[in-house]
Design an enzyme around this catalytic site. Structure first.
Site, PDB file in Angstrom:
ATOM      1  N   PRO A 134     -10.619  -5.436   1.067  1.00 53.71           N
ATOM      2  CA  PRO A 134     -11.369  -5.118   2.157  1.00 53.71           C
ATOM      3  C   PRO A 134     -10.823  -3.365   3.071  1.00 53.71           C
ATOM      4  O   PRO A 134      -9.724  -3.228   2.647  1.00 53.71           O
ATOM      5  CB  PRO A 134     -11.038  -5.803   2.974  1.00 53.71           C
ATOM      6  CG  PRO A 134     -11.066  -7.240   2.519  1.00 53.71           C
ATOM      7  CD  PRO A 134     -10.556  -7.108   0.915  1.00 53.71           C
ATOM      8  N   TYR A 135     -11.840  -2.970   3.484  1.00 51.18           N
ATOM      9  CA  TYR A 135     -11.106  -1.493   3.846  1.00 51.18           C
ATOM     10  C   TYR A 135     -10.602  -0.599   3.358  1.00 51.18           C
ATOM     11  O   TYR A 135      -9.781   0.369   3.753  1.00 51.18           O
ATOM     12  CB  TYR A 135      -9.943  -1.723   5.313  1.00 51.18           C
ATOM     13  CG  TYR A 135     -10.215  -3.248   6.242  1.00 51.18           C
ATOM     14  CD1 TYR A 135     -10.968  -3.007   6.974  1.00 51.18           C
ATOM     15  CD2 TYR A 135      -9.652  -4.498   5.968  1.00 51.18           C
ATOM     16  CE1 TYR A 135     -11.957  -4.054   8.038  1.00 51.18           C
ATOM     17  CE2 TYR A 135     -10.021  -5.168   6.506  1.00 51.18           C
ATOM     18  CZ  TYR A 135     -10.765  -5.331   7.543  1.00 51.18           C
ATOM     19  OH  TYR A 135     -11.488  -6.276   8.992  1.00 51.18           O
ATOM     20  N   ARG A 136     -11.643  -0.399   2.098  1.00 51.58           N
ATOM     21  CA  ARG A 136     -11.550   0.418   1.009  1.00 51.58           C
ATOM     22  C   ARG A 136      -9.664   0.445   0.695  1.00 51.58           C
ATOM     23  O   ARG A 136      -8.653   1.247   0.309  1.00 51.58           O
ATOM     24  CB  ARG A 136     -11.581   1.723   0.956  1.00 51.58           C
ATOM     25  CG  ARG A 136     -12.859   1.888   1.848  1.00 51.58           C
ATOM     26  CD  ARG A 136     -12.986   2.820   2.443  1.00 51.58           C
ATOM     27  NE  ARG A 136     -14.698   3.097   2.578  1.00 51.58           N
ATOM     28  CZ  ARG A 136     -16.262   3.451   1.487  1.00 51.58           C
ATOM     29  NH1 ARG A 136     -15.819   2.647   0.178  1.00 51.58           N
ATOM     30  NH2 ARG A 136     -16.968   3.369   1.897  1.00 51.58           N
ATOM     31  N   LEU A 137      -9.306  -0.605   0.940  1.00 52.20           N
ATOM     32  CA  LEU A 137      -7.352  -1.053   1.048  1.00 52.20           C
ATOM     33  C   LEU A 137      -7.344  -1.490  -0.552  1.00 52.20           C
ATOM     34  O   LEU A 137      -6.145  -2.541  -1.303  1.00 52.20           O
ATOM     35  CB  LEU A 137      -6.740  -1.480   1.714  1.00 52.20           C
ATOM     36  CG  LEU A 137      -6.484  -1.434   2.859  1.00 52.20           C
ATOM     37  CD1 LEU A 137      -6.317  -1.854   4.148  1.00 52.20           C
ATOM     38  CD2 LEU A 137      -6.004  -0.018   3.113  1.00 52.20           C
ATOM     39  N   HIS A 138      -8.525  -1.122  -1.783  1.00 57.07           N
ATOM     40  CA  HIS A 138      -8.262  -1.453  -3.020  1.00 57.07           C
ATOM     41  C   HIS A 138      -6.545  -1.356  -4.355  1.00 57.07           C
ATOM     42  O   HIS A 138      -5.893  -0.827  -3.453  1.00 57.07           O
ATOM     43  CB  HIS A 138      -9.531   0.090  -4.354  1.00 57.07           C
ATOM     44  CG  HIS A 138     -10.525   0.095  -2.945  1.00 57.07           C
ATOM     45  ND1 HIS A 138     -11.534  -0.558  -2.492  1.00 57.07           N
ATOM     46  CD2 HIS A 138     -11.281   1.327  -3.124  1.00 57.07           C
ATOM     47  CE1 HIS A 138     -12.085   0.002  -2.257  1.00 57.07           C
ATOM     48  NE2 HIS A 138     -12.024   0.849  -2.203  1.00 57.07           N
TER      49      HIS A 138
END
Length: 200
Positions: free
Chosen positions: A177-181
């Site tokens: 989520p939230y581009r916290l890959h």
């Protein structure tokens, strides 16, 4: 931030790839073995196209092509490639980089024989990547090859074979989520792999 499991840094990269491919095979509607294959001329002009992975083991990742195609010519002149698998349905990617080697004639023969009859005829009739004046020219060549071989065996053309990418780098990317890959890269060091987690 998320209950998704992080990439296991203790995993063998080939075993992890096999597990991710298995997940993709269960989820992707078409061609989970599709991958972008990037090649380059010796002076650094890149090109990329989609191909199908046709074999993988601890030696590397195999695909087949007309050797006279653009990618075939570039790989023979500059034997290095990069692969990218993007499985949108499971929100994962794998990037692979390394030198390439030609598969053996026996490997190429075995895979060619496994293809459908029309695919084998197409490999004979097509001057892949070269200019075609009109579609009917190709269809006429396809018909001629069909008539020539009839119901008999269809030999593998001399200019049709495969390449194996010998991975020096394998990077796994997993959506969070939230581009916290989550990203981790395995880098070959002789006969062992070093692994590092990367910032998103």
């Amino acid at each position: 931030m998320s209950d998704l499991p992080l990439i296991d840094l203790k995993a063998d990269p080939f075993a992890l790839f096999a597990a991710w491919m298995s997940d993709a095979e269960a989820a992707e509607p078409n061609d989970p073995n599709a991958m972008a294959v990037a090649t380059s001329t010796p002076d650094g002009h890149p090109s990329v196209r989609m191909l199908l992975l046709k074999g993988v083991d601890e030696r590397g990742f195999v695909f087949y092509t007309n050797l006279d195609s653009r990618k075939g010519g570039e790989l023979r002149a500059n034997p290095h490639a990069a692969l990218l698998f993007h499985w949108k349905s499971v929100r994962r990617q794998v990037r692979i980089e390394g030198p390439v080697e030609a598969v053996t004639a026996a490997e190429a023969d075995a895979y060619f024989a496994s293809r459908s009859r029309m695919s084998r005829l197409g490999a004979i009739a097509s001057d892949q990547s070269r200019p075609l004046d009109e579609r009917s020219t190709f269809e006429e060549r396809l018909k001629a090859a069909d008539e020539k071989y009839g119901d008999g065996p269809i030999p593998r053309p001399d200019n049709w074979s495969g390449f194996r990418v010998l991975p020096e780098v394998i990077e796994f990317w997993q959506d969070r989520p939230y581009r916290l890959h989550d990203r981790a890269v395995w880098t070959r060091d002789g006969n062992k792999w070093n692994v590092t987690r990367l910032y998103p």
